[in-house]
Design a protein around this motif. Structure first.
Motif, PDB file in Angstrom:
ATOM      1  N   LEU A  58       0.724  -1.207  -0.040  1.00 47.29           N
ATOM      2  CA  LEU A  58       0.152  -0.155  -0.078  1.00 47.29           C
ATOM      3  C   LEU A  58       0.840   1.481  -0.016  1.00 47.29           C
ATOM      4  O   LEU A  58       0.205   2.324   0.004  1.00 47.29           O
ATOM      5  CB  LEU A  58      -1.033  -0.009   1.166  1.00 47.29           C
ATOM      6  N   ALA A  59       2.039   1.125   0.061  1.00 48.08           N
ATOM      7  CA  ALA A  59       3.072   2.246  -0.285  1.00 48.08           C
ATOM      8  C   ALA A  59       2.491   3.602   0.334  1.00 48.08           C
ATOM      9  O   ALA A  59       2.601   3.586   1.682  1.00 48.08           O
ATOM     10  CB  ALA A  59       3.300   2.395  -1.658  1.00 48.08           C
ATOM     11  N   GLY A  60       2.455   4.659  -0.465  1.00 49.95           N
ATOM     12  CA  GLY A  60       2.128   5.914   0.202  1.00 49.95           C
ATOM     13  C   GLY A  60       0.853   5.984   1.226  1.00 49.95           C
ATOM     14  O   GLY A  60       0.959   6.701   1.966  1.00 49.95           O
ATOM     15  N   LEU A  61      -0.006   5.221   0.722  1.00 48.54           N
ATOM     16  CA  LEU A  61      -1.165   5.164   1.689  1.00 48.54           C
ATOM     17  C   LEU A  61      -1.001   4.854   3.015  1.00 48.54           C
ATOM     18  O   LEU A  61      -1.572   5.432   3.840  1.00 48.54           O
ATOM     19  CB  LEU A  61      -2.262   4.276   0.908  1.00 48.54           C
ATOM     20  N   PHE A  62      -0.061   3.633   3.028  1.00 48.01           N
ATOM     21  CA  PHE A  62       0.046   3.061   4.540  1.00 48.01           C
ATOM     22  C   PHE A  62       0.787   4.206   5.315  1.00 48.01           C
ATOM     23  O   PHE A  62       0.613   4.140   6.385  1.00 48.01           O
ATOM     24  CB  PHE A  62       0.858   1.815   4.425  1.00 48.01           C
ATOM     25  N   ALA A  63       1.896   4.562   4.482  1.00 48.14           N
ATOM     26  CA  ALA A  63       2.923   5.754   5.466  1.00 48.14           C
ATOM     27  C   ALA A  63       1.891   6.814   5.589  1.00 48.14           C
ATOM     28  O   ALA A  63       2.112   7.516   6.842  1.00 48.14           O
ATOM     29  CB  ALA A  63       3.914   6.229   4.335  1.00 48.14           C
ATOM     30  N   HIS A  69      -1.654   9.196  12.121  1.00 45.97           N
ATOM     31  CA  HIS A  69      -2.113   8.144  13.319  1.00 45.97           C
ATOM     32  C   HIS A  69      -3.699   8.094  13.158  1.00 45.97           C
ATOM     33  O   HIS A  69      -4.370   8.239  14.082  1.00 45.97           O
ATOM     34  CB  HIS A  69      -1.791   8.993  14.630  1.00 45.97           C
ATOM     35  N   VAL A  70      -4.192   7.411  11.878  1.00 49.79           N
ATOM     36  CA  VAL A  70      -5.511   7.057  11.847  1.00 49.79           C
ATOM     37  C   VAL A  70      -5.928   6.135  13.054  1.00 49.79           C
ATOM     38  O   VAL A  70      -7.021   6.206  13.361  1.00 49.79           O
ATOM     39  CB  VAL A  70      -5.731   6.475  10.382  1.00 49.79           C
ATOM     40  N   PHE A  71      -5.230   5.202  13.158  1.00 51.70           N
ATOM     41  CA  PHE A  71      -5.518   4.257  14.508  1.00 51.70           C
ATOM     42  C   PHE A  71      -4.499   4.534  15.560  1.00 51.70           C
ATOM     43  O   PHE A  71      -3.296   4.955  15.457  1.00 51.70           O
ATOM     44  CB  PHE A  71      -5.141   2.919  13.918  1.00 51.70           C
ATOM     45  N   ALA A  72      -4.918   4.359  16.708  1.00 51.50           N
ATOM     46  CA  ALA A  72      -4.144   4.749  18.064  1.00 51.50           C
ATOM     47  C   ALA A  72      -2.922   3.945  18.033  1.00 51.50           C
ATOM     48  O   ALA A  72      -1.998   3.986  18.399  1.00 51.50           O
ATOM     49  CB  ALA A  72      -5.196   4.793  19.081  1.00 51.50           C
ATOM     50  N   ALA A  91      -4.510   3.222  -6.562  1.00 53.95           N
ATOM     51  CA  ALA A  91      -4.980   4.233  -7.768  1.00 53.95           C
ATOM     52  C   ALA A  91      -6.067   5.082  -7.232  1.00 53.95           C
ATOM     53  O   ALA A  91      -6.372   6.595  -7.591  1.00 53.95           O
ATOM     54  CB  ALA A  91      -5.297   3.316  -8.889  1.00 53.95           C
ATOM     55  N   ASP A  92      -7.024   4.618  -6.576  1.00 55.31           N
ATOM     56  CA  ASP A  92      -8.184   5.314  -5.983  1.00 55.31           C
ATOM     57  C   ASP A  92      -7.586   6.399  -4.853  1.00 55.31           C
ATOM     58  O   ASP A  92      -8.301   7.397  -5.114  1.00 55.31           O
ATOM     59  CB  ASP A  92      -9.017   4.223  -5.199  1.00 55.31           C
ATOM     60  N   TYR A  93      -6.741   6.089  -4.169  1.00 53.51           N
ATOM     61  CA  TYR A  93      -6.217   7.073  -3.346  1.00 53.51           C
ATOM     62  C   TYR A  93      -5.457   8.285  -4.085  1.00 53.51           C
ATOM     63  O   TYR A  93      -5.726   9.200  -3.635  1.00 53.51           O
ATOM     64  CB  TYR A  93      -5.167   6.356  -2.134  1.00 53.51           C
ATOM     65  N   GLU A  94      -4.687   8.062  -4.809  1.00 47.80           N
ATOM     66  CA  GLU A  94      -4.032   8.886  -5.614  1.00 47.80           C
ATOM     67  C   GLU A  94      -4.933   9.852  -6.400  1.00 47.80           C
ATOM     68  O   GLU A  94      -4.922  11.062  -6.548  1.00 47.80           O
ATOM     69  CB  GLU A  94      -2.930   8.327  -6.819  1.00 47.80           C
ATOM     70  N   VAL A  98      -6.051  14.368  -4.049  1.00 50.18           N
ATOM     71  CA  VAL A  98      -5.856  15.873  -4.387  1.00 50.18           C
ATOM     72  C   VAL A  98      -7.047  16.393  -4.503  1.00 50.18           C
ATOM     73  O   VAL A  98      -7.198  17.781  -4.812  1.00 50.18           O
ATOM     74  CB  VAL A  98      -5.189  15.658  -6.000  1.00 50.18           C
ATOM     75  N   ARG A  99      -8.198  15.982  -4.405  1.00 47.53           N
ATOM     76  CA  ARG A  99      -9.502  16.483  -4.428  1.00 47.53           C
ATOM     77  C   ARG A  99      -9.792  17.532  -3.118  1.00 47.53           C
ATOM     78  O   ARG A  99      -9.350  17.189  -1.865  1.00 47.53           O
ATOM     79  CB  ARG A  99     -10.769  15.623  -4.609  1.00 47.53           C
ATOM     80  N   PRO A 100     -10.468  18.867  -3.520  1.00 46.17           N
ATOM     81  CA  PRO A 100     -10.653  19.559  -2.331  1.00 46.17           C
ATOM     82  C   PRO A 100     -11.627  18.849  -1.208  1.00 46.17           C
ATOM     83  O   PRO A 100     -12.415  18.012  -1.634  1.00 46.17           O
ATOM     84  CB  PRO A 100     -11.288  20.775  -2.951  1.00 46.17           C
ATOM     85  N   GLY A 101     -11.116  19.015   0.100  1.00 47.31           N
ATOM     86  CA  GLY A 101     -11.921  18.369   1.029  1.00 47.31           C
ATOM     87  C   GLY A 101     -11.580  17.049   1.390  1.00 47.31           C
ATOM     88  O   GLY A 101     -12.412  16.257   2.221  1.00 47.31           O
ATOM     89  N   PHE A 102     -10.657  16.458   0.684  1.00 48.13           N
ATOM     90  CA  PHE A 102     -10.386  14.936   1.027  1.00 48.13           C
ATOM     91  C   PHE A 102      -9.878  14.859   2.422  1.00 48.13           C
ATOM     92  O   PHE A 102      -9.144  15.522   3.185  1.00 48.13           O
ATOM     93  CB  PHE A 102      -9.074  14.588   0.018  1.00 48.13           C
ATOM     94  N   ASP A 103     -10.348  13.578   2.962  1.00 51.50           N
ATOM     95  CA  ASP A 103     -10.329  13.299   4.521  1.00 51.50           C
ATOM     96  C   ASP A 103      -9.708  11.940   4.509  1.00 51.50           C
ATOM     97  O   ASP A 103     -10.437  10.988   4.296  1.00 51.50           O
ATOM     98  CB  ASP A 103     -11.747  13.541   5.243  1.00 51.50           C
ATOM     99  N   LEU A 104      -8.496  11.837   5.024  1.00 50.76           N
ATOM    100  CA  LEU A 104      -7.710  10.413   4.984  1.00 50.76           C
ATOM    101  C   LEU A 104      -8.592   9.406   6.010  1.00 50.76           C
ATOM    102  O   LEU A 104      -8.760   8.200   5.485  1.00 50.76           O
ATOM    103  CB  LEU A 104      -6.534  10.458   5.587  1.00 50.76           C
ATOM    104  N   LYS A 105      -9.034   9.808   6.994  1.00 45.43           N
ATOM    105  CA  LYS A 105      -9.723   9.098   8.033  1.00 45.43           C
ATOM    106  C   LYS A 105     -10.797   8.542   7.466  1.00 45.43           C
ATOM    107  O   LYS A 105     -11.450   7.280   7.441  1.00 45.43           O
ATOM    108  CB  LYS A 105     -10.122   9.862   9.323  1.00 45.43           C
TER     109      LYS A 105
END
Length: 545
Positions: A58-63, A69-72, A91-94, A98-105
């Motif tokens: 998961l490369a960059g997503l996992f990092a 600190h998505v998980f404690a 691919a979906d993450y990439e 970059v979209r406005p309002g993107f929330d990783l959690k």
């Protein structure tokens, strides 16, 4: 995993630690093959497991998940199950990040399921004894045979197994041996035998028993207790246990000794080190030099504090995890800072004793098979290894065994409970055993049992903490040499501490503060990378033993 190629010629100065780029490529996708010693693992034909650790797959997503600190607990991220294959998810993450309002959690919540983790919640019945608690906990800590789940990091096992407890919700290597002691005492032979077959299945599939049954543990192992598990099983099943599992014993030995025939004096390759005089010994090692998946943010923070290249720090952190003592002043050059960790420089007491025992076990198994040549070969290797332990790891002035720094050619300053390991496996001389007993009595024995080391560093495998496997091996080791009075003293103090804590809390724990004269219901000092864990496999097993 792909077979390792013989090492290149090494320089005589011992500068032989290699980066991941120096290692042959690893096969990342493997089918699960049948297990000769037990039932085969059912695998959906449409999905072969991706054996890459999540941090790679998961490369960059996992990092990013670690950095935010998505998980404690970082281990939760490593165990989380994506809803699609890694390439599609990345691919979906990439696209979305970059979209406005993107929330990783929110993205993680949408695309990951938290791996099932049964919280150890055991309600103590009125007047329930600690023995009743242990017998009841076998069911709480047992997990049924696994079914391969798409995109999961869990390595499926063919038979029911017992987990340590808490955040440790998969099979772990050296924990399993001490858990099995209790299963043997409780007559749970089928469960014990099934766990041996589970470990054999992992050795058959991957060439070694990983640290634990997760893809992100595949690049390393843990102290090799498989031969001792076979000893325990043979006490019930008879000598056939040795010949039944001889292929796995041999594969394990080949894993730990990879490169031994080619490594030059004064150099190292993976787990093997050849000293300048030609003596062959072992160290801990991990084939990867990146942050551990289960402690990703912590490792990045540790490397940032180190003056060495980050990859070197990561390798030593990983090797430290392979010791099972994660972490201890034993591995720290300055005795207290994780940034100075140098595990790969050390020839450890336990590892070398366990390899010698594995050689003895192979000799015995081949003798049972009628293969005298192989039996004699491994008996000779075991004798040479035991001689090295008595010579290289022994300090007559301090009266104990110590880890040896093969680069500086010096013994460690840290006295640890591991000094009892040569007694446990009957590899010390009688004189050494008596000296070790006196040293443990004066330096390590406290009101609640033995401290892990004589150092206070804030790490969990240091004073004031005591751990069940170290008490067990010290007690049994002293018994082997007729030093029963000290053995009884350690056993009484440890049992009083563990049972006293149980009477206050209703549970058994992973570790205990053995220095404080007062008994805490929470076990006392913690330390380490996570809170105190409840269960607990090896505490249950050895206390019952």
């Amino acid at each position: 995993m792909a077979a390792m190629q013989p090492p290149p010629a090494m320089p005589a100065d011992g500068a032989a630690d290699l980066s991941a780029a120096d290692l042959p490529p690893v096969v990342l996708f493997l089918p699960l093959s049948p297990v000769p010693a037990g039932p085969t693992v059912a695998v959906p034909t449409a999905d072969q497991q991706d054996l890459r650790p999540p941090s790679i797959a998961l490369a960059g997503l996992f990092a990013a998940m670690g950095a935010a600190h998505v998980f404690a607990d970082a281990k939760t991220a490593a165990d989380a199950i994506p809803d699609e294959a890694s390439d599609a998810l990345l691919a979906d993450y990439e696209r979305q990040k970059v979209r406005p309002g993107f929330d990783l959690k929110d993205f993680v919540a949408q695309h990951f399921a938290i791996a099932p983790r049964r919280t150890v919640s055991y309600r103590r019945r009125p007047n329930e004894s600690v023995r009743d608690y242990i017998s009841g906990m076998w069911e709480v800590l047992s997990r049924p045979p696994d079914t391969l789940v798409a995109h999961s990091s869990l390595l499926p096992l063919p038979e029911t197994y017992v987990v340590p407890g808490g955040r440790f919700s998969e099979l772990y290597y050296w924990d399993t041996y001490f858990t099995m002691i209790g299963l043997y005492e409780d007559g749970r032979i089928d469960l014990m035998r099934g766990m041996v077959r589970d470990i054999a299945s992992l050795i058959d599939r991957y060439g070694h028993m990983p640290n634990g049954s997760r893809t992100y543990y595949l690049s390393r192992s843990e102290p090799p207790f498989f031969a001792l598990m076979i000893d325990l099983l043979a006490m019930h099943d008879g000598q056939v246990a040795y010949t039944t599992f001889l292929p796995e014993l041999q594969r394990e030995y080949d894993y730990w000794m990879d490169g031994a025939d080619s490594v030059a004096p004064g150099a190292a390759w993976r787990h093997v080190v050849r000293l300048p005089d030609g003596t062959l010994m072992n160290r801990h090692w991990d084939d990867m030099d990146t942050p551990r998946d289960e402690s990703f943010p912590q490792d990045i923070a540790t490397a940032a504090q180190s003056s060495r290249p980050a990859a070197q720090t990561y390798r030593d952190l990983r090797a430290g995890a392979e010791t099972g003592w994660d972490y201890s002043s034993r591995w720290l050059a300055d005795g207290h800072s994780m940034a100075t960790i140098h595990t790969t420089d050390l020839l450890t007491i336990e590892l070398n004793c366990l390899i010698a025992h594995l050689e003895q076990t192979l000799s015995h198994a081949y003798d049972l098979r009628g293969n005298k040549a192989q039996a004699d070969r491994y008996a000779t290797l075991a004798t040479a290894r035991i001689d090295a332990i008595r010579r290289v790891l022994w300090d007559p002035k301090r009266g104990a065994f110590f880890d040896y720094d093969w680069k500086t050619r010096t013994l460690s300053p840290v006295l640890s409970a591991a000094t009892a390991m040569p007694l446990f496996l009957q590899m010390a001389t009688p004189e050494q055993a008596r000296a070790v007993a006196e040293t443990m009595r004066t330096k390590l024995l406290k009101v609640g049992g033995l401290t892990a080391t004589d150092h206070v560093s804030g790490q969990q495998w240091d004073s004031p903490n005591g751990w069940a496997p170290e008490q067990w091996m010290a007690i049994k080791g002293l018994n082997q040499y007729g030093l029963d009075d000290l053995a009884q003293q350690i056993a009484s103090r440890w049992m009083e501490r563990v049972i006293g804590t149980y009477e206050k809390s209703g549970v058994l724990l992973e570790k205990y503060d053995v220095v404080n004269p007062s008994i805490s219901p929470t076990g006392g000092k913690g330390g380490g990378e996570y809170p105190m864990q409840v269960g607990f496999g090896w505490t249950n097993g050895t206390l019952l033993g």
